[in-house]
Design an enzyme around this catalytic site. Structure first.
Site, short mmCIF file in Angstrom:
data_model
loop_
_atom_site.label_atom_id
_atom_site.label_comp_id
_atom_site.label_asym_id
_atom_site.label_seq_id
_atom_site.Cartn_x
_atom_site.Cartn_y
_atom_site.Cartn_z
N GLY A 1 0.78 -1.24 0.00
CA GLY A 1 0.00 0.00 0.00
C GLY A 1 0.81 1.28 0.00
O GLY A 1 0.33 2.32 0.46
N ASN B 1 -5.34 2.36 -13.16
CA ASN B 1 -4.36 1.41 -12.60
C ASN B 1 -2.96 1.95 -12.80
O ASN B 1 -2.70 2.73 -13.73
CB ASN B 1 -4.50 0.06 -13.30
CG ASN B 1 -3.59 -1.00 -12.69
OD1 ASN B 1 -3.44 -1.07 -11.46
ND2 ASN B 1 -2.96 -1.81 -13.52
N HIS C 1 1.03 0.49 -13.25
CA HIS C 1 1.77 -0.75 -13.53
C HIS C 1 3.27 -0.43 -13.58
O HIS C 1 3.67 0.58 -14.18
CB HIS C 1 1.30 -1.34 -14.86
CG HIS C 1 1.94 -2.65 -15.13
ND1 HIS C 1 1.52 -3.82 -14.51
CD2 HIS C 1 2.99 -2.99 -15.90
CE1 HIS C 1 2.30 -4.81 -14.91
NE2 HIS C 1 3.21 -4.34 -15.75
C1 GAR Z 1 3.28 -1.34 -7.44
O1 GAR Z 1 4.59 -1.39 -7.92
C2 GAR Z 1 2.30 -1.40 -8.59
O2 GAR Z 1 2.75 -0.79 -9.75
C3 GAR Z 1 2.17 -2.89 -8.77
O3 GAR Z 1 2.12 -3.39 -7.47
C4 GAR Z 1 2.93 -2.59 -6.64
C5 GAR Z 1 2.17 -2.28 -5.39
O4 GAR Z 1 2.97 -1.64 -4.44
N1 GAR Z 1 1.01 -3.23 -9.55
C6 GAR Z 1 0.99 -4.20 -10.45
O5 GAR Z 1 1.95 -4.92 -10.67
C7 GAR Z 1 -0.32 -4.34 -11.20
N2 GAR Z 1 -0.17 -5.23 -12.32
P1 GAR Z 1 2.32 -0.90 -3.21
O6 GAR Z 1 1.33 -1.90 -2.58
O7 GAR Z 1 3.46 -0.61 -2.29
O8 GAR Z 1 1.62 0.32 -3.70
#
Ligand code: GAR
Length: 200
Positions: A12, A106, A108
């Site tokens: 998060g 979203n 990515h």
């Molecule tokens: C982030 O790097 C986001 O870009 C990725 O998950 C991570 C979440 O980090 N999302 C994906 O890979 C979606 N396909 P966080 O929970 O610390 O924000």
């Protein structure tokens, strides 16, 4: 004020970065709730501590249909306009996406369409790319495929470990996401032609 909800599955940190900008007033939005498919998500615990309404979507207990119905009820009840995916690792059904067309965003951790999927950073690292980056996009019915709103490059130095790369990507994410959301909320997405979005 625009009303937005954030969905998380893990740490998060993107959610926290967005929340900070809402609190400071730089992102003019009301946060309606933070929801997760994962009851153990650290992001959910952080949100709870911050006094934000949190919701666990019943993916684990029931199924995707029930979880999405729960989410749709929350969105309606709280008059949420924008659904912000911040490390949300469940794939939303076509039906749900169609019902909220143009309102789900979203982030990515790669320059799409390269390295789609759940391991964007690791896959780019293993491929040996010298440049990767971050994409913010609208969500459509295909995974990591919707209209691209913003992208930023990140250089992979030979001396970088994968942890270094993750850190660089995350710090870019924390800057680009709220800024892109601000553009959307302020109505600056002026047109979409084919796959090309014009913002500003
Ligand atoms: C982030 O790097 C986001 O870009 C990725 O998950 C991570 C979440 O980090 N999302 C994906 O890979 C979606 N396909 P966080 O929970 O610390 O924000």
């Amino acid at each position: 004020m625009s009303r937005l909800a954030i969905l998380v599955s893990g740490r998060g940190t993107n959610m926290e970065a967005i929340c900070r900008k809402i609190e400071s007033g730089e992102l003019p939005a009301d946060l309606t709730f933070i929801a997760s498919d994962n009851p153990e998500a650290a992001g959910l615990q952080k949100a709870q501590k911050a006094g934000v309404r949190i919701e666990v979507l019943p993916y684990h207990k029931v199924n995707r249909k029930a979880a999405e119905e729960h989410l749709a009820r929350l969105i309606k009840e709280t008059e949420t306009e924008w659904i912000v995916l911040a490390g949300f690792m469940k794939i939303l059904s076509s039906e749900f996406v169609r019902q909220h067309q143009g309102k789900i965003v979203n982030i990515h951790p790669s320059i799409l369409p390269s390295f789609q999927g759940a391991k964007g950073i690791e896959d780019a690292w293993n491929y040996g790319v010298k440049i990767t980056g971050v994409t913010v996009h609208l969500v459509d019915e295909e995974v990591d495929h919707g209209i691209i709103l913003a992208q930023r490059p990140v250089i992979v130095e030979e001396s970088d470990s994968i942890e270094d790369l993750e850190e660089k990507i995350h710090s870019v994410e924390h800057e680009i996401y709220w800024k892109t959301l601000k553009e959307l909320i302020e109505g600056n997405l002026v047109k979409i032609e084919g796959r090309r979005a014009f913002i500003g």
